[in-house]
Write an enzyme that holds these catalytic residues in place. Structure first.
Site, PDB file in Angstrom:
ATOM      1  CB  CYS A 263      -0.925  -0.035   1.216  1.00  0.00           C
ATOM      2  SG  CYS A 263      -1.777   1.510   1.525  1.00  0.00           S
TER       3      CYS A 263
ATOM      4  CB  CYS B 181       0.099   2.350   4.010  1.00  0.00           C
ATOM      5  SG  CYS B 181      -1.522   1.635   3.702  1.00  0.00           S
TER       6      CYS B 181
END
Lengths: 410, 105
Positions: free
Chosen positions: B29, B32
């Site tokens: 991700c 993230c």
């Protein structure tokens, strides 16, 4: 390190990094500003890369890594920063990020596009609880579960196929007639051949429902109006993209009705020295290779702009002496003759500086001074046009140069 | 920031008094990873009032789903063991997280 650059590229996707390769290789001091930690843009979030010419075996992230390595090889600089505004002060442009300011002589806008949000009921509420826009981020959650994909373009179908590696069932909701999708034939065939993929045709999703997490979506058949409550654990949105141009709100840069940047075949926007390249530009085909092509064109045009502008500033605008500028073209005999006669006047000995502008090569200055016919002669003092002679007889030139000068002396 | 897993989650989050922030993240991700430095920054600033934790969903998928986290990045705030706020998606940034923290402390 100096914060002044020849070229600042906003956005580190394929368009931006291609421009960086061209710019830095031409010895321009080049900076790429990318808002994300990782460069590569939308492409870096995909898996496969099968159609970039000359690189038959690669992945999307690997290709983007190579773009970056290639740009860094020629000393292009990279910095993380989200650009929030661009101020155009003529030859100097100020590029502002949240916490820094840079100046550049030319700017290439290559911010690309981002996934569109549909704004349907439940979309906001279930973000992170079953509503997703990023398959690579969230696919793992859906091991053994069932998901719905909304959209039918390349990314929708490609990501649906990717999701089948995790989910038990992937249902694609397609707004078109049965069998019709916007994605390339190749992706369509792969989707049709995948046992885990099913379809809703003629359909849209109207609502996302659940308690805490997504339980179902309401699928509406747009032909019959019939609504189905369809159970699923997650919903992935791939309903096209919108250009990342919000930061241009306070600038004069022209956008089209859908907020894409308007630029011509040379990637020039309506502001001299500012270019647009890649998905953020108004155009039809949006591929890695076309983005890279845009980036190269923009960088080459920016370079010739820089040369023309620097020459003009140095030799004309900042000249201590009055300047006689002759607009000419090597293919126009009359203009060649006029220049020849002009040289015979020996104006340099009388304190003038002589500058020639080839109207074919230097459109920037030609257009700025509205030169429509050649030969045109301008007399410029302190950066201002004092005399303009279109198609002049040599006597006319004499009058505004030599006689005028003697007048001043007397 | 405190690393969470199946073994310490209940103790450090659900059975903990005061405000606890959990950053659910994953290695695939990018958003993230982009967000993480900002969260670490906030941990420096609000570390006295808030317990900052992170949970890699790899191997902890069920634990995350038990907390109704099914998408990344997700920043979840708890107060006295009770879930108070769940921020997720592309719009989550430093300012949004800071605002949520200020509401709880």
């Amino acid at each position: 390190m100096s914060e002044n650059y020849d070229m600042i590229i906003v956005g580190g996707g394929p368009a931006g990094m291609s421009a960086a390769i061209y710019g830095s290789r031409s010895k321009l001091k080049t900076l790429v500003l990318e808002s994300k930690r990782k460069t590569g843009g939308q492409v870096a979030t995909y898996e496969e890369m099968e159609n970039y010419p000359g690189v038959p075996e690669t992945s999307a992230p690997e290709l983007m890594e190579n773009f970056r390595t290639h740009a860094e090889k020629f000393d292009a600089e990279f910095a993380k920063g989200e650009v929030i505004d661009i101020v155009n002060n003529g030859f100097e442009k100020i590029v502002k990020t949240k916490d820094k300011e840079y100046t550049a002589k030319s700017v290439i806008l290559a911010t690309g596009a981002e996934p569109r949000k549909l704004g349907i009921k439940g979309e906001e509420e279930f973000k992170g609880k079953g509503v997703s826009y990023c398959a690579t981020c969230d696919a793992e959650f859906y091991e053994g579960l069932e998901v719905v994909v909304i959209g039918n373009g390349n990314s929708a179908v490609e990501e649906a196929i990717y999701l089948t590696k995790f989910a038990d069932k992937v249902t694609i909701v397609v707004i078109h007639e049965e069998g019709v999708m916007d994605a390339e034939k190749l992706f369509q065939e792969r989707a049709f051949a995948n046992d885990k993929i099913e379809f809703f045709w003629n359909s849209t999703v109207e609502e996302i429902k659940g308690e805490g997490l997504v339980d179902s979506v309401v699928v509406k058949n747009i032909k019959t109006g019939e609504k189905t409550d369809f159970e699923c654990d997650g919903v992935f949105f791939f309903v096209g993209r919108v250009p990342s141009t919000d930061f241009l709100e306070n600038t004069e840069i022209e956008l089209n009705d859908n907020n894409y940047i308007k630029a011509n075949d040379n990637m020039e926007t309506n502001i001299p020295g500012i270019y647009a390249a890649g998905d953020v530009r108004e155009k039809v085909v949006r591929q890695v290779i076309t983005a890279a092509g845009d980036g190269a064109t923009a960088a080459v045009m920016a370079q010739s702009y820089l040369e023309a502008e620097e020459y003009w500033q140095e030799n004309v605008v900042e000249s201590a002496k009055p300047v006689i500028v002759s607009f000419w073209s090597p293919t126009d005999n009359e203009s060649i003759e006029t220049i020849g006669k002009l040289e015979e006047l020996g104006l340099e000995d009388r304190g003038y500086k002589m500058v020639k502008i080839d109207t074919y090569k230097n459109k920037l200055i030609t257009d700025r001074y509205n030169v429509e016919e050649i030969p045109t002669i301008l007399k410029i003092e302190d950066g201002e046009v004092k005399e303009r002679l279109v198609n002049p007889m040599i006597e006319d030139v004499k009058e505004v140069t030599i006689e005028n000068l003697e007048e001043v002396k007397n | 920031m405190l690393e969470l897993n199946k073994d310490n989650f209940d103790e450090e989050v659900l059975e903990s008094d005061g405000v606890v922030l959990v950053d659910f993240w994953g290695e695939n991700c990018d958003l993230c990873l982009d967000l993480m430095p900002d969260v670490e920054d906030l941990a420096e600033e609000y570390g006295d009032d808030v317990k900052f934790c992170k949970l890699n969903i790899k191997g902890n998928r069920r634990l995350a789903m038990g907390q109704q986290v099914l998408g990344l990045p997700s920043i979840v705030l708890y107060k006295d063991g009770e879930k108070k706020e769940h921020l997720s998606g592309e719009d989550v940034d430093r300012d949004a997280i800071e605002e949520a923290i200020k509401e709880l402390i």
